[in-house]
Design a protein around this motif. Structure first.
Motif, short mmCIF file in Angstrom:
data_model
loop_
_atom_site.label_atom_id
_atom_site.label_comp_id
_atom_site.label_asym_id
_atom_site.label_seq_id
_atom_site.Cartn_x
_atom_site.Cartn_y
_atom_site.Cartn_z
N TRP A 266 1.41 -1.29 -0.26
CA TRP A 266 0.00 -0.15 -0.05
C TRP A 266 0.84 1.27 -0.29
O TRP A 266 1.35 1.54 0.57
CB TRP A 266 -1.27 -0.77 1.55
N THR A 267 0.82 2.44 -0.75
CA THR A 267 1.56 3.73 -0.69
C THR A 267 0.17 4.78 0.18
O THR A 267 0.66 5.85 0.20
CB THR A 267 1.97 4.26 -2.00
N GLY A 268 -0.69 4.90 -0.22
CA GLY A 268 -1.94 5.57 0.43
C GLY A 268 -2.95 5.10 0.76
O GLY A 268 -3.63 4.25 0.59
N SER A 269 -3.77 6.44 1.59
CA SER A 269 -5.13 5.07 1.93
C SER A 269 -6.41 5.83 0.84
O SER A 269 -7.52 4.82 1.70
CB SER A 269 -5.42 6.58 2.99
N GLY A 270 -6.44 6.18 -0.12
CA GLY A 270 -7.51 6.78 -1.03
C GLY A 270 -7.43 5.74 -1.51
O GLY A 270 -8.84 5.21 -1.44
N ASP A 271 -6.32 4.10 -1.79
CA ASP A 271 -6.99 3.13 -2.15
C ASP A 271 -7.71 2.72 -1.85
O ASP A 271 -8.60 1.84 -2.38
CB ASP A 271 -5.92 2.92 -2.57
N CYS A 297 -4.70 8.14 10.23
CA CYS A 297 -4.56 9.39 10.19
C CYS A 297 -5.65 10.37 9.47
O CYS A 297 -6.35 10.78 9.47
CB CYS A 297 -3.70 9.78 9.87
N THR A 298 -6.13 9.92 8.02
CA THR A 298 -6.35 10.08 7.08
C THR A 298 -8.08 10.56 7.39
O THR A 298 -8.11 11.55 7.02
CB THR A 298 -6.85 9.70 5.74
N VAL A 299 -8.99 9.65 8.06
CA VAL A 299 -9.93 9.90 8.37
C VAL A 299 -10.43 11.11 8.87
O VAL A 299 -11.13 11.57 9.24
CB VAL A 299 -10.94 8.26 8.72
#
Length: 701
Positions: A266-271, A297-299
């Protein structure tokens, strides 16, 4: 002829007497800018922060608005909760109620503006509102619209207010960052896109609240409680994992990831969040601690709660709550799996900034929240919010989960040598657990040491506070593991940080404290291990006899060559141990060290990087040099929030030992500011993930 003119005049007067509310303009662009939510502009929806006014404009037809005879009322609705407010002619601020008033500074009778302000303690979520106009003729005209309300760290009355602008920029608005892995002696930065402003992420985060058990069981109470970041933190912590609900991520520490994605890919939260929402809220496979923490953290940043990702090196999981972790070794230095307690080389959680009126103002500030499912809190797999100040002050009587977090950074380690069920020796280490607690520094891609926020700092690791996450200062990396037995001192020291492609050098130092000759049997043992597991079988060992004269000091240089360790480079760590046995008394001394072998790095260069501008095509080149003794191939993934719309994927053909390959990519930045372009090369020939990142300053055109 005269009669015709009179008829037309009467008709026009009647038309002008009609009051027509044609539409409501949410002034999205202006409000997003005013509320620092312009990153969400891609959704074309109104997103505002509580405790601050936002402006709407009424598009009228017919006669102008008459504030003396016409009445405007607004009804705000969150589920079944609602508030009705008359639109006043002048502002009347209220800290506890929704208010609305005419914007007298820009009063246009045919396009009047209204300023609406929520209380700083309003619940967050998706709101609907109805605007009704009541005319002097008794007519009622209504229009319906909607907006999203978030917490407001810029508002002093908000419980998530954080006082410094650079911190708000970092912990709320920054859509990329660094997580830290490896070991405290050799920190590995992991670039991550938080993606809070990317397409579909805001909607997924709001869906998370509505899919939660709290919302499904009692929607009214859930909506009421969403005013409190403590409540939001516990809901989100539980919903990031799927152990008790329809959460976002499925954890997997088995080593078998065939049914999903390896956590390191995984490289990020969006996917992750988009896949979860698109699947109808089925858990995404798979996550481990840093993935759980980064998505949380994103949420929290989306919801407006200041949040940062934190790494605790040598993190204890004390199952019996005695603040002691036991580790077992054989007399040949083989580490055993003999305890239900465990120490993870690193563990990653988040901290959120909020006030704690439930505990008193002394506990305000950073709070630990941990979405990785380890132990239940009030019957649910979540953790926190535990005030960092409570952990430091050992206030284990406070909610939530302070004792668990306290043990993670403060437990003692007992290293026990056993042989045929008999304990030969016990060493005690009071400083190994919680060696370093760190996070990304504000505005810079480097480590910030926050160990002192959690505990009394006794270690020289504080020198790490100013060290770049991408460089290694050997003076901070060298650490001796020391053991003492009757008449002898034993030291084990890495010569420098281990780097793939180079021999691993270490030093064994023996001091004979007695004034007589001694003979020792020495066993050296190296095992590969995952960050959260006991080691696997031995992959390298050495044995011998050491002769020591009276009071002699002996220094033995050792090396593990590339061909001996390259199969365990990458995601694995190394447990290295030396056991010294007095051949006359059979007394034992053990020294051990766990370390990671730094993977090679991808080098990223931006063409003409000083003139990178929004909405203008740019070019980047990613370079990889193969440090291994055999050919490797793999898949290269390039991503960057605000830079690349969808991550780019390339397959790298076999590259010979020592060979170099370059990949060029074009991208068009969408957002102004400091952005991170990062790349991951997942090698298929060895268990190794190669990473690199480049900070990009995007200017307006």
């Amino acid at each position: 002829m005269e009669s015709s003119r009179a008829d037309r005049s009467t008709s026009n007067d009647m038309y002008m007497d009609e009051f027509k509310l044609q539409s409501v303009d949410l002034e999205v662009e202006e409000n997003l800018s005013r509320h620092r939510t312009d990153g969400f502009s891609g959704s074309k929806a109104l997103v505002v922060r509580r405790g601050a006014p936002f402006r709407i404009s009424l598009q009228l037809g017919g006669r102008p608005f008459d504030p003396n005879t016409d009445i405007l009322k607004i009804k705000i609705m969150l589920g079944r909760l609602y508030a009705i407010m008359p639109v006043k002619n002048s502002p009347k601020p209220s800290a506890s109620r929704w208010t609305a008033h005419m914007d007298l500074a820009s009063l246009n009778p045919l396009q009047p503006s209204v300023l609406i302000c929520s209380p700083a303690s309003a619940p967050v979520g998706r709101y609907r509102f109805v605007l009704c106009a009541f005319t002097k003729d008794g007519a009622r005209i209504c229009t319906v619209s909607q907006f999203t309300l978030l917490c407001n760290p810029w508002c002093q009355e908000d419980s998530v207010f954080i006082p410094f602008e650079d911190q708000r920029e970092e912990y709320v608005l920054n859509d990329s960052g660094l997580l830290f892995m490896g070991t405290a002696m050799n920190i590995v930065p992991l670039p991550w896109s938080f993606d809070q402003f990317e397409s579909g992420v805001l909607e997924a985060c709001l869906n998370l609240l509505e899919v939660s058990p709290q919302h499904q069981q009692n929607r009214r109470m859930d909506h009421l409680n969403r005013n409190d970041p403590v409540y939001l933190g516990r809901v989100v912590s539980a919903m990031i994992n799927c152990e008790d609900d329809r959460g976002v991520l499925k954890g997997n520490w088995s080593g078998d990831f065939k049914q999903g994605v390896h956590p390191s890919q995984w490289t990020g939260s969006g996917d992750i969040l988009r896949q979860w929402a698109k699947s109808g809220f089925s858990p995404v496979k798979y996550g481990q601690c840093w993935v759980f923490a980064a998505v949380m953290c994103t949420v929290m940043r989306v919801l407006g709660v200041p949040c940062r990702v934190v790494t605790n090196y040598n993190s204890a999981h004390d199952t019996n709550n005695n603040l002691v972790i036991e580790e077992y070794y054989t007399k040949t230095g083989l580490k055993l799996n003999g305890s239900k307690d465990s120490i993870w080389n690193f563990h990653v959680w988040v901290e959120c900034w909020m006030s704690r009126p439930d505990l008193g103002s002394a506990m305000d500030g950073w709070q630990v929240l941990d979405p990785t499912p380890q132990e239940r809190s009030a019957g649910v797999f979540c953790c926190g919010p535990a005030p960092v100040k409570a952990v430091r002050d050992r206030r284990v009587d406070l909610i939530y989960d302070v004792p668990f977090v306290y043990a993670e950074v403060n437990a003692d380690v007992h290293t026990i040598i056993v042989d045929q069920g008999q304990v030969l020796r016990v060493n005690k280490d009071t400083e190994k657990v919680g060696t370093l607690v760190c996070t990304k520094a504000v505005a810079f891609p480097r480590v910030q040491n926050i160990t002192g926020d959690y505990k009394l700092v006794k270690s020289p690791m504080s020198t790490l506070s100013s060290r770049s996450s991408r460089s290694s200062d050997d003076s901070t990396l060298r650490r001796a593991s020391t053991a003492a037995a009757a008449g002898v001192l034993l030291f084990l020291t890495l010569d420098k940080a281990a780097v793939s492609g180079q021999p691993i050098g270490f030093t064994v130092k023996i001091i004979n404290k007695q004034k007589k000759t001694k003979r020792f049997r020495m066993h050296l043992n190296a095992q590969a291990k995952e960050y959260n597991h006991s080691p696997s079988d031995t992959f390298w060992e050495s044995n011998g006899v050491v002769q020591m004269g009276p009071s002699e000091v002996k220094i033995l240089q050792q090396k593990i060559m590339l061909v001996q360790y390259e199969d365990v480079v990458g995601d694995d760590l190394i447990n290295l141990a030396v056991v010294l046995e007095d051949m006359s008394t059979h007394e034992q001394a053990l020294a051990s060290e766990e370390f990671n072998i730094a993977s090679p790095q991808l080098i990223i260069k931006i063409a003409d990087e000083k003139s990178v501008a929004a909405h203008r095509e740019q070019t980047a080149t990613i370079t990889f040099t193969n440090p291994f003794s055999h050919p490797v191939s793999g898949v290269l993934i390039i991503a960057g929030a605000g830079l690349i719309q969808d991550r780019a994927t390339f397959r790298m053909p076999p590259l010979k030992a020592g060979g170099k390959v370059e990949q060029t990519i074009s991208f068009i930045p969408r957002m102004v500011g400091s952005k991170m372009l990062h790349a991951v090369l997942r090698l298929t020939d060895v268990r190794c993930t190669v990473r690199g990142f480049k900070m990009v300053s995007v200017q307006s055109r």
